[in-house]
Structure formats: C-alpha cells, structure tokens
Write an enzyme that holds these catalytic residues in place. Structure first.
Site, PDB file in Angstrom:
ATOM      1  CG  PHE A 148       0.043   9.280  -4.687  1.00  0.00           C
ATOM      2  CD1 PHE A 148       1.391   9.530  -4.455  1.00  0.00           C
ATOM      3  CD2 PHE A 148      -0.847   9.875  -3.938  1.00  0.00           C
ATOM      4  CE1 PHE A 148       1.918  10.316  -3.579  1.00  0.00           C
ATOM      5  CE2 PHE A 148      -0.403  10.487  -2.862  1.00  0.00           C
ATOM      6  CZ  PHE A 148       0.821  10.763  -2.435  1.00  0.00           C
ATOM      7  CB  THR A 208      -0.733   0.005   1.166  1.00  0.00           C
ATOM      8  OG1 THR A 208      -1.579  -1.354   1.189  1.00  0.00           O
ATOM      9  CG2 THR A 208      -1.954   1.355   1.313  1.00  0.00           C
ATOM     10  CD1 TRP A 257      -1.224   1.329  -5.958  1.00  0.00           C
ATOM     11  CD2 TRP A 257      -1.783   3.110  -4.784  1.00  0.00           C
ATOM     12  NE1 TRP A 257      -2.279   2.068  -6.641  1.00  0.00           N
ATOM     13  CE2 TRP A 257      -2.636   2.966  -5.731  1.00  0.00           C
ATOM     14  CE3 TRP A 257      -1.881   4.014  -3.919  1.00  0.00           C
ATOM     15  CZ2 TRP A 257      -3.851   3.958  -6.141  1.00  0.00           C
ATOM     16  CZ3 TRP A 257      -2.855   5.076  -4.005  1.00  0.00           C
ATOM     17  CH2 TRP A 257      -3.573   5.196  -5.168  1.00  0.00           C
ATOM     18  CG  HIS A 258      -0.150   5.848  -1.059  1.00  0.00           C
ATOM     19  ND1 HIS A 258      -0.386   4.967  -0.832  1.00  0.00           N
ATOM     20  CD2 HIS A 258      -1.075   6.780  -1.102  1.00  0.00           C
ATOM     21  CE1 HIS A 258      -1.773   5.024  -0.276  1.00  0.00           C
ATOM     22  NE2 HIS A 258      -2.047   6.296  -0.278  1.00  0.00           N
ATOM     23  N   GLY A 259       3.851   5.670  -3.674  1.00  0.00           N
ATOM     24  CA  GLY A 259       5.038   6.431  -4.443  1.00  0.00           C
ATOM     25  C   GLY A 259       6.113   5.566  -4.259  1.00  0.00           C
TER      26      GLY A 259
END
Lengths: 434, 391
Positions: B391, B240, B243-245
């Site tokens: 993102f 997670t 996934w954001h960066g």
C-alpha cells in the site's frame, strides 16, 4: 531480593543485550573476516550456495560518468533503474541467507520444531501418514517408515498437456519414418492407483494420466510400461527416502526395455546379466526426500549391480569422463558426508545435457535416448547393445533440435525412458523439437 | 502550501492510481492507454502523507519549519517507518531528531519490541499466511463453511499480526536509535464498536485523516448546512479505502466502514452500548471480519461466493480437505495468534519490566531465544514481504 543481587542481575542482563547485537552483527563480521566470498556447494541441498555479489557498482559509476559528460537524461535513467531494480538487494538477501553462520543446524532445528507442531496437530487424528515438513509436499508413512510425495493431480490441464505430447510424438515419428521409436514408461507412486493418500486428494491421478495417454498412443511408437501392481511393488522397487528406483527397479526396467527394443532390433546382443548385487551396509543412504525434509528416518541400504560390460568411451557435454564408480565405491572411496546423494554420485552426478557412449562392440546401430536421472543407471546397460548411444536430458539440453542433431549423428533408434512428466505429461522441457 | 501539498498528492496519484485511472477510461473508451506503468515506490503512501502532514503543520503554525536539510531528510526517510509507518508528525520526533539521545535502556526496550514484532510476523503471520493463501486461492465456489471460516479467522489474525508486527519492529528500531515513534495499534480486536475499532487500528492513519480531512470537513459543516457528519465520515473512509489501494475492493471496503460509522454516529452506537459486552464484541468482530473479505478478495465476483460459503451454502469441507490442503498443521497457530490479540501478555510483560530483577532477566533470555528461533525460521522458510508494504 537484596540490593546486591538486584545489581548483579541488572549487570548480567546487560550481557543479554550484548549477545543480541553479537547475533545481529555476526553475518557482516563473518563476511568481512572471511575474505572474498566464493561459491560453495551444499551437499545436503545439492546446490551451489549464493555468494555475495561483487561490490564494484558498475552502473553507479556509469551513471555518474554520463552525468559528468552532460548526458543528464541517460544518467538519470540509470539511477532510476538502480533505485527500482532490486536485483542487487535480492542477491545480497540470498547470500545473507545462504552464508549465514550455522545455517544448516538452524534449518534442521526449525524443521524439528515444525515436525513437533505437525505431530501435535495430527495427534487429534488417527492418520498414519502425516506431512514430513511444511515447505514440501513430502509425507511420512509411519507404518512403512518411508517418505513419499503426495499424489499428483490429474485434471483438464494435464489432459491438454498429454494431448500436446501425443501430437509432438506423431510429428516426430512422421518426420523421421526411417527411425524406430520406443517409449518406456515407469509409474512412480504419486501417479499410481495405489498411493495411500489417493482418497484424501481430490483429483489424485490414480493412474488416470496413463490411461488417458494409452487411449491415443501414436502409431509407430512402441510402448512398454512398468506399473505398480500394488503398494508393495513401490516398496520393492523404489527407495524409502528417495524418489528414485533402487537396483531391483533398475534391473526390472532393463529387462522390460530390452524386451521392447529387441522386437525390432533382431541382431541385438544378449541381455546383460549382472555378476552380483553389491551392498554397502556402511552407507546409510538418505535420499532426496530425507534431504529436503531432514526427517529423522533410517536410511536405505545402498545396493548396486556389477556387470561385465565391454570397454567404452564416455563423453559428457564434450568432455571425456569416467562414470564407472563401482571400483571406487567397493574400495570405500566415496563421500562419507551425511545426506550425500549416492544415487547421483554413483550413476553420474553432473547434470549434463548430452552424454555419448561409444562401445567397443560389433553393433552397427546407434541409439538416441531421452531421459532424466531415472535413466542414468540404464544408460551403460542399453548402450552396450549399440555402437553409439547419445543420452539427452532435455532439462539441460535446452536448445535441442532433432533435425540438427541427426545432421551430425546417425541415429537408428530413439528411446524415451521416464515417469509421467518425461514420458507424456510435461511440456515445459520434454517436447522434442523436430 | 497548495503547491507543496499538490506535489505530494500528484506523486502518490501518479504512482498508485494511474493504472486504476487508465482501467476506468478503458472501460468506457477504446483509447490505447499504456499498460507499461511505473513501479510503485516502496512506502509511497506513507512518505507522501508524512510530507503533507509536515507542510500543513508548518502552514497552520503548529510546527516551525525545519531549517536543517539533513534533519528534515532524516524525518522523511527514517528507515524503520519508511515502508509501513507509523505515519509520524514532525512534532512527535522533532526533539529527538535535533538532540538524539542513545540510552542503554532505550536500546534494550527497543530490542525487546523489535524481537516481539519480528516473531509475530515470521512465526505467526507468515505461517497463517500460507494457510489463508491456500484457502483463498482454492475454488471458492466449492469452499465448505468450515474451511471458509478458518480462512477468514486466519486472515483476520494474519493481517493484524503482520501489520502490528511491522509496527513493533519499527517502534523497536526507533527506540534503539533514540526515537519514540507513535503507537499504531491498541488491540483493535477487543473493540466494542466499529468507531472504537478505528481508534485502535492503524491509529496514525486514522489520526492523519481526522486531523487533516475530517476536522476541516466538520469545520466546514458548521458553515455549510448541506454537509452532515455522516457524509463527512463517508468521504473520509472512501479515501481511507482508496489510500489502501487502487482497486474497487478497497473502495467498497472503505465505503463499508464509512456506512457503519455513519450509522453508529446516527445513534446506533447508543443502542449497541446497551447490549451485553460480549454481544458488543461479537458485533464488532463480525463486522470487521466481513470487511476483511472485501479487503482480501480483489475479484468482486468472489465476494458472493465466499459469503455463501461462510453461510454453509456448500456444506462443510470436512477433515479430508483440511488434510489434502495440509491446513491441519496451521490450526495450532490460531491459539497463540489469538492470545496476542488481547492485552494480557503485554500487561504481564509491563509488570516484569517495572519490577526488574530476575524475572526481567528471564524475560530477556526468552526474547533472545525467540530471536534465535525466529532467525532459524527465516533461514528455513525465507522471509515474506509485509502485507502493508504493497500500500
């Protein structure tokens, strides 16, 4: 509530929905109905508004043509560029914003709301000077009813820039020993020790940049300064709603510059004396700071000095022009639009890289003058003591080269007029290429 | 199935993680890897996850495959949600895509939702964003506790209002065009535990990870004894975060929440539930806010300095700094922003919508004025990019 009233209300609020979509579609309908969009000038913002970009899509056509010719890779590269390059979208966005119906009233309204929030937030403090709006660094001084910039910051970076400028001056002076170099510095409030917000801003300049520069003034550079002795000096010599100096500041600067150059220029013609100060009470001059913030402030009194100068020819970026607006203004022939930039309109409203004065006088000396809009009112006065005067604004004359310039023009004196950035602090525009 | 999923994951990795991967290699080798990387396509994290969900749903016979290419393309490229979600499963929009219905009520409800989202974003999130940028860009080693706390509170509100504002706009636009997109937020800051927070924050992403990663991992756990629920949680939240960066701060942010959730799953949650409700809220909010420090500050070296500032290591900045940074102006924005974190106004609005009549008309007039006012703000100050668009 009766059924009829409910039905009536239900019908009525459907119109709210209609109104919503009217607003949403107002801009495209406005564009479609007004025909070809042209570049318009916003007087208030002193800039040309963004127009809708051309809808010819040349790259799209080229990409399709390449694919037709079997150049798949090249065509694909163009399409990839179209997808990833957002320049067209940005142009549309800028134009959407700039061409939006009732844009200026909307911005004024938004700024009025901002002011209310500022007033509410600062009502818990005893501050007399509060932000004039939140998108600029302009403050409103309630006591003296004026709009001022926040103090400028002085730090190591500024020192480095000043060092660079000093080296640049040294290089120029050593390269051209036959010329006389003069620097006239005038201090604006944001660089002064008398700025009322100096205590709030850590690292406020407070005159430190000037002190730092004065420690290492290059040999061969004749220096004169016009500093603010106190806060009252600022009120006396500068506009309340604009960052420029008023006629009293201009006259004082001229006196000082004349004294500076006359030390070496022994045959200089007598100092120009103004015939009278002309006021335009019908002009409520709302300067740059008022324009940027839309602050509801009383305008400045616009005053100019009338001189009896010898006749001269004026060429701006190669075109002969007439900057003498005195007669026009006296006869009432000037823009009546609120927020008109009268300072620039009166003293020369087109940003120009090179302005050439050729005076009908007996002088045999030529002057090269570097300066910004502050120097504009001084140009004809100083030029009257020279045969030819070349006024260069390095922000617009970006490829200026001293060697190239003097190969075309005979220069005897070089004079730089300005506040901190122009005089010794800015290295983005004001370094002189030898 | 694996080929199709791999294509999506490789697309995501190529655009998003190549730079991060090269950076890691450069740390240990002298390989001359290019720093000229491809631009990140907008919404790549969202549309690849949408694609993967469709493939897996079809593969697992949850969903029939779509035969109409236009309908499928409309699902993948649905513009209201393309940029920042909500990540939508095909079954959530299939019926409406195949048989679109445009109802005036839907348009009206959608317009209200869109305006509310736009106002949240432009009037509040963007304003708070100016304040947080000033604070987080200041010299953190000299930041006073008051300024640090104000910055953190403002950022906590900004990120919620920005992202939930976008979601409101997406759902509203969806409604206008006849689609019902899933909700993405359910007042996350009123949660009483971190596990509850993640059921309320970015709900569609959490649901995606739960459906396509956590549940299969849990299923595997029953077969392989070496896996535990806690380790599965850690894996899910590490991903997670990623996934954001593609940077370490997001990795740490993900692991941070993974660890807390693992602890909560180990029984701490039962203890927390015995505490007074206010303490439960406080516990959650403080941990979430600490998480936002990792999220906001990309440079790991700044974390320690910022936490020191929060704990008063540098004393307080005082009103003078608030003045010089012009932060005072932004203080009033905290109040309406804070109010929007509670369901109070929504309940009020729902009540009006149910009862119709003159109050509804007044509400619509309010929305209309709000819309005009928001437009004036955009004209005066421009429009800032959405935070989650990166993102």
């Amino acid at each position: 509530m009766s059924t009829n009233l409910k039905q009536y209300i239900n019908k009525l609020y459907r119109w709210v929905l209609v109104l919503f979509f009217v607003i949403v579609f107002a801009v495209p309908i406005f564009w479609l109905t007004r025909g070809k969009s042209t570049a318009e000038v916003s007087v208030i913002e002193a800039r040309t508004l963004a127009a809708m970009p051309a809808k010819s899509f040349p790259n799209l056509k080229l990409g399709l043509e390449l694919i037709k010719q079997g150049e798949l890779f090249e065509g694909a590269k163009i399409f990839y560029g179209l997808l990833t390059n957002s320049s067209f979208v940005q142009k549309v966005e800028n134009a959407t914003s700039d061409q939006f119906p009732l844009r200026m009233p909307a911005i004024a309204f938004s700024k009025a709301i901002d002011r209310s929030i500022v007033n509410f937030a600062y009502s818990f403090t005893a501050d007399e000077i509060t932000p004039a709006d939140v998108t600029t660094n302009i403050y409103y001084d309630r006591k003296d009813q004026q709009l001022i910039f926040s103090p400028s910051i002085f730090d190591e970076n500024e020192k480095e820039q000043i060092d660079l400028r000093i080296s640049n001056y040294q290089e120029i002076i050593e390269t051209y020993p036959e010329m006389s170099f003069y620097l006239f510095y005038h201090q604006t409030l944001r660089y002064s020790p008398h700025h009322p917000l100096n205590d709030i801003f850590e690292n406020a300049d407070k005159g430190q940049a000037l002190t730092y520069f004065e420690k290492s003034i290059p040999l061969g550079l004749a220096f004169e300064k016009f500093v603010l002795a106190n806060y009252e000096d600022h009120l006396k010599y500068y506009y309340r709603t604009d960052h420029h100096w008023n006629i009293y500041g201009i006259l004082k600067a001229y006196d000082k510059i004349y004294d500076l150059i006359s030390k070496d220029y022994v045959n200089i013609s007598p100092k120009q004396q103004y015939k009278k100060i002309v006021s335009f009470p019908e002009i409520e001059y709302l300067g740059n700071n008022a324009r940027q913030t839309f602050y509801p402030i009383k305008g400045d009194l616009f005053e100019v000095a009338q001189f009896d100068l010898a006749s001269y020819k004026l060429v701006e970026d190669g075109n002969e022009v007439d900057f003498d607006r005195t007669e026009k203004y006296i006869s009432g022939n000037y823009s009546k639009i609120k927020y008109t930039d009268h300072y620039n309109a009166y003293y020369g409203d087109v940003p120009a890289g090179l302005i050439e004065y050729t005076f009908d006088n007996v002088s045999e000396r030529n002057l090269l003058l570097f300066g910004s809009s502050y120097s504009a009112p001084l140009q004809p006065l100083l030029a009257s003591h020279y045969k030819q005067t070349f006024c260069v604004d390095l922000r617009y004359y970006t490829n200026f080269s001293m060697s190239e310039f003097i190969s075309k023009h005979d220069i005897d004196d070089v004079l730089i007029i300005g506040d901190n950035p122009v005089a010794f602090q800015d290295v983005e525009y004001w370094l002189i290429t030898p | 199935m694996w080929i199709a999923v791999s294509i999506n994951i490789l697309t995501l990795c190529f655009y998003k993680y190549t730079g991060f991967f090269f950076e890691m290699i450069r740390l240990f080798t002298d390989l001359p890897l290019s720093s000229n990387l491809p631009s990140l396509p907008l919404g790549v994290s969202f549309f690849t996850f949408t694609g993967i969900s469709y493939i897996l749903d079809v593969y697992n016979n949850i969903e029939e495959h779509e035969r109409n290419l236009i309908t499928f393309s409309a699902y993948m490229a649905m513009f209201p949600k393309l940029l920042q979600g909500p990540i939508t499963r095909y079954k959530q929009v299939r019926t409406e895509l195949q048989q679109p219905r445009y109802l005036p009520e839907g348009i009206l409800v959608g317009a209200r939702r869109f305006i509310a989202g736009l106002a949240k974003k432009v009037l509040l999130a963007d304003s708070l964003g100016v304040a947080t940028t000033k604070i987080f860009n200041a010299d953190i080693s000299a930041l006073g506790a008051d300024l640090a706390w104000f910055g953190l509170i403002a950022y906590t509100l900004q990120i919620y209002l920005d992202f939930s504002g976008y979601t409101d706009m997406a759902i509203g636009l969806g409604k206008i065009f006849g689609f019902t997109l899933p909700e993405n937020f359910n007042f996350p800051y009123i949660s009483k535990s971190i596990s509850e927070f993640w059921r309320r924050w970015h709900m569609t992403l959490t649901a995606w990870f739960r459906t396509y990663l956590f549940l299969p991992l849990e299923f595997a756990r029953k077969k392989n004894k070496y896996l535990r629920q806690q380790s599965n949680l850690l894996i899910v939240f590490l991903l997670t975060g990623l996934w954001h960066g593609a940077s370490w701060n997001f990795v740490v942010w993900g692991i941070y929440f993974g660890l807390i959730l693992a602890l909560e799953a180990s029984g701490i949650n039962k203890l927390i539930k015995k505490l007074p409700i206010l303490v439960q809220h406080f516990y959650t909010l403080v941990l979430v806010m600490i998480g936002w420090v990792f999220f906001r500050l990309v440079d790991i070296q700044d974390w320690g300095l910022f936490f020191k500032a929060l704990l008063g290591h540098n004393g307080i900045s005082g009103i003078t700094t608030f003045r010089s940074l012009n932060i005072i102006y932004y203080i009033p924005f905290i109040i309406p922003s804070g109010v929007l974190c509670f369901p109070l106004l929504n309940k009020f609005k729902d009540k009006i919508e149910r009862n119709s009549g003159i109050w509804l008309m007044l509400l619509d007039i309010f929305y209309l004025c709000l819309f005009i006012f928001t437009l004036t703000y955009i004209l005066a100050k421009g429009f800032n990019a959405f935070m989650y668009a990166q993102f």
